[in-house]
Design an enzyme around this catalytic site. Structure first.
Site, PDB file in Angstrom:
ATOM      1  CE1 TYR A 162       0.947  -0.308   4.461  1.00  0.00           C
ATOM      2  CE2 TYR A 162      -0.166   1.774   4.579  1.00  0.00           C
ATOM      3  CZ  TYR A 162       0.848   0.893   5.065  1.00  0.00           C
ATOM      4  OH  TYR A 162       1.273   1.151   6.291  1.00  0.00           O
ATOM      5  NE  ARG A 185       6.964   3.771   0.531  1.00  0.00           N
ATOM      6  CZ  ARG A 185       6.560   4.824   1.423  1.00  0.00           C
ATOM      7  NH1 ARG A 185       7.529   5.088   2.300  1.00  0.00           N
ATOM      8  NH2 ARG A 185       5.398   5.295   1.520  1.00  0.00           N
ATOM      9  NE  ARG A 243      -6.137 -20.109   3.875  1.00  0.00           N
ATOM     10  CZ  ARG A 243      -5.039 -20.838   4.474  1.00  0.00           C
ATOM     11  NH1 ARG A 243      -5.047 -22.008   3.953  1.00  0.00           N
ATOM     12  NH2 ARG A 243      -4.193 -20.233   5.121  1.00  0.00           N
ATOM     13  CD  GLU A 285      10.040   1.584  10.532  1.00  0.00           C
ATOM     14  OE1 GLU A 285       9.931   2.391   9.720  1.00  0.00           O
ATOM     15  OE2 GLU A 285      10.007   0.402  10.045  1.00  0.00           O
TER      16      GLU A 285
HETATM   17  N1  PMP Z   1       7.896   3.559   8.889  1.00  0.00           N
HETATM   18  C1  PMP Z   1       6.549   2.913   8.941  1.00  0.00           C
HETATM   19  C2  PMP Z   1       6.593   1.594   9.462  1.00  0.00           C
HETATM   20  C3  PMP Z   1       5.346   3.535   8.323  1.00  0.00           C
HETATM   21  O1  PMP Z   1       4.237   2.645   8.268  1.00  0.00           O
HETATM   22  C4  PMP Z   1       5.358   4.771   7.655  1.00  0.00           C
HETATM   23  C5  PMP Z   1       4.237   5.306   7.049  1.00  0.00           C
HETATM   24  N2  PMP Z   1       3.640   4.407   6.243  1.00  0.00           N
HETATM   25  C6  PMP Z   1       6.792   5.365   7.664  1.00  0.00           C
HETATM   26  C7  PMP Z   1       7.849   4.905   8.556  1.00  0.00           C
HETATM   27  C8  PMP Z   1       6.769   6.508   7.215  1.00  0.00           C
HETATM   28  O2  PMP Z   1       6.795   6.734   5.796  1.00  0.00           O
HETATM   29  P1  PMP Z   1       6.268   7.854   4.906  1.00  0.00           P
HETATM   30  O3  PMP Z   1       6.766   9.286   5.105  1.00  0.00           O
HETATM   31  O4  PMP Z   1       6.488   7.356   3.291  1.00  0.00           O
HETATM   32  O5  PMP Z   1       4.692   8.067   5.123  1.00  0.00           O
END
Ligand code: PMP
Length: 285
Positions: free
Chosen positions: A33, A52, A100, A181
């Site tokens: 997504y 991406r 499936r 993160e």
């Molecule tokens: N890390 C994770 C795990 C995320 O889900 C996201 C947002 N989808 C981000 C970082 C930030 O990515 P972006 O700046 O492309 O939204």
């Protein structure tokens, strides 16, 4: 009036937008997504998100149901039909409906599903930008290909819900003593005007906002270090912040109950948020 949702070639009222129970997105989380912010009815960091998406698809060997021009046309049509001035466009591609089986279905006979919808949300006037957010650190329990933006979001969802149960806004995930993160954002520290963030690898998502913020920060003369940091190092930084497509740049004022700096959003974070918003308004298409 009901929102219009795009499903496999059709623009439908949301109550009629449906996907098969045999779709592999539903049965296997076999899908990827993207979330793209909308400001003044225009797309922010459009090309980064499309690039991406291409990479995510190729990493999981999934054919694309549409090229970039077609996707962009759908995004614009939805923004217009739903009168979105500020908010986001969500896009999801799953491997499609097949009997499936753990084996990927034959791409000749199974077409991937393409779904897009919009959400209208104030992004610039985010009350959290004023006061900052509080985070809780948790063990990173996700898989090891976090560089692919898959819909496999249960671990992040569990961590974020656990953080809220303790009165916090988000969870920061930790692996081998270092912060990877946030549940849906990249993490940054500021110490003596240096900006620090973990370097890209399969342990984190390569955030599109991360890349733009680093580029704007560098242009503005900040020194950037792509390094890993521990929870203790984060707690003793002058400032901390997160980035994501819809959060932009948001200050983090508390980590595991310890205030960061003086416990209020810091000047570098404020400046980077302003810079990111100004550049996004100027460059959005
Ligand atoms: N890390 C994770 C795990 C995320 O889900 C996201 C947002 N989808 C981000 C970082 C930030 O990515 P972006 O700046 O492309 O939204």
């Amino acid at each position: 009036m009901s929102r219009t949702v795009y499903v496999n070639g059709k623009f439908l009222p949301e109550e009629d937008a449906k996907i098969s129970v045999f779709d592999r997105g539903f049965l296997f989380a076999d899908g990827v997504y993207e979330v793209t912010a909308v400001l003044n009815g225009k797309l922010v960091d459009k090309q980064g998100h499309l690039s991406r998406l291409r990479r995510s698809l190729s990493e999981i060997d999934m054919p694309s149901p549409a090229d970039d021009t077609e996707i962009e046309a759908i995004q614009r049509e939805l923004i217009q039909r739903n009168s979105v001035t500020e908010g986001l466009v969500y896009l999801q591609i799953t491997r499609g409906a097949a009997e499936r089986s753990f084996f990927f279905p034959d791409p000749e006979t199974t077409r991937p599903s393409l779904v897009l919808f919009t959400q209208s949300v104030p992004l610039i006037a985010n009350p959290k930008a004023e006061h900052g957010i509080k985070v809780l650190t948790v063990e990173d329990i996700r898989w090891t290909r976090r560089d692919i933006k898959t819909v496999q979001l249960l671990p992040s969802s569990m961590c974020k819900t656990a953080a809220r149960a303790q009165g916090k806004d988000d969870a920061w995930m930790v692996q081998d003593g270092y912060i990877t993160e946030g549940t849906s954002n990249n993490v940054f520290l500021v110490t003596k005007n240096h900006i620090m963030t973990r370097r890209l690898s399969s342990t984190i998502l390569p955030g599109i906002t991360r890349a733009s913020v680093l580029a704007y920060a560098e242009e503005a003369g900040y020194e950037i270090q792509e390094v890993s940091f521990s929870v203790k190092e984060a707690q003793s930084a002058d400032e901390a912040f997160i980035t994501s497509a819809t959060a932009f740049v948001l200050p983090v004022v508390e980590i595991d109950g310890q205030p960061v700096g003086d416990g209020r959003p810091g000047p570098v974070t404020r400046r980077l948020r302003e810079l990111y918003i100004a550049e996004s308004l100027r460059r959005s298409e």
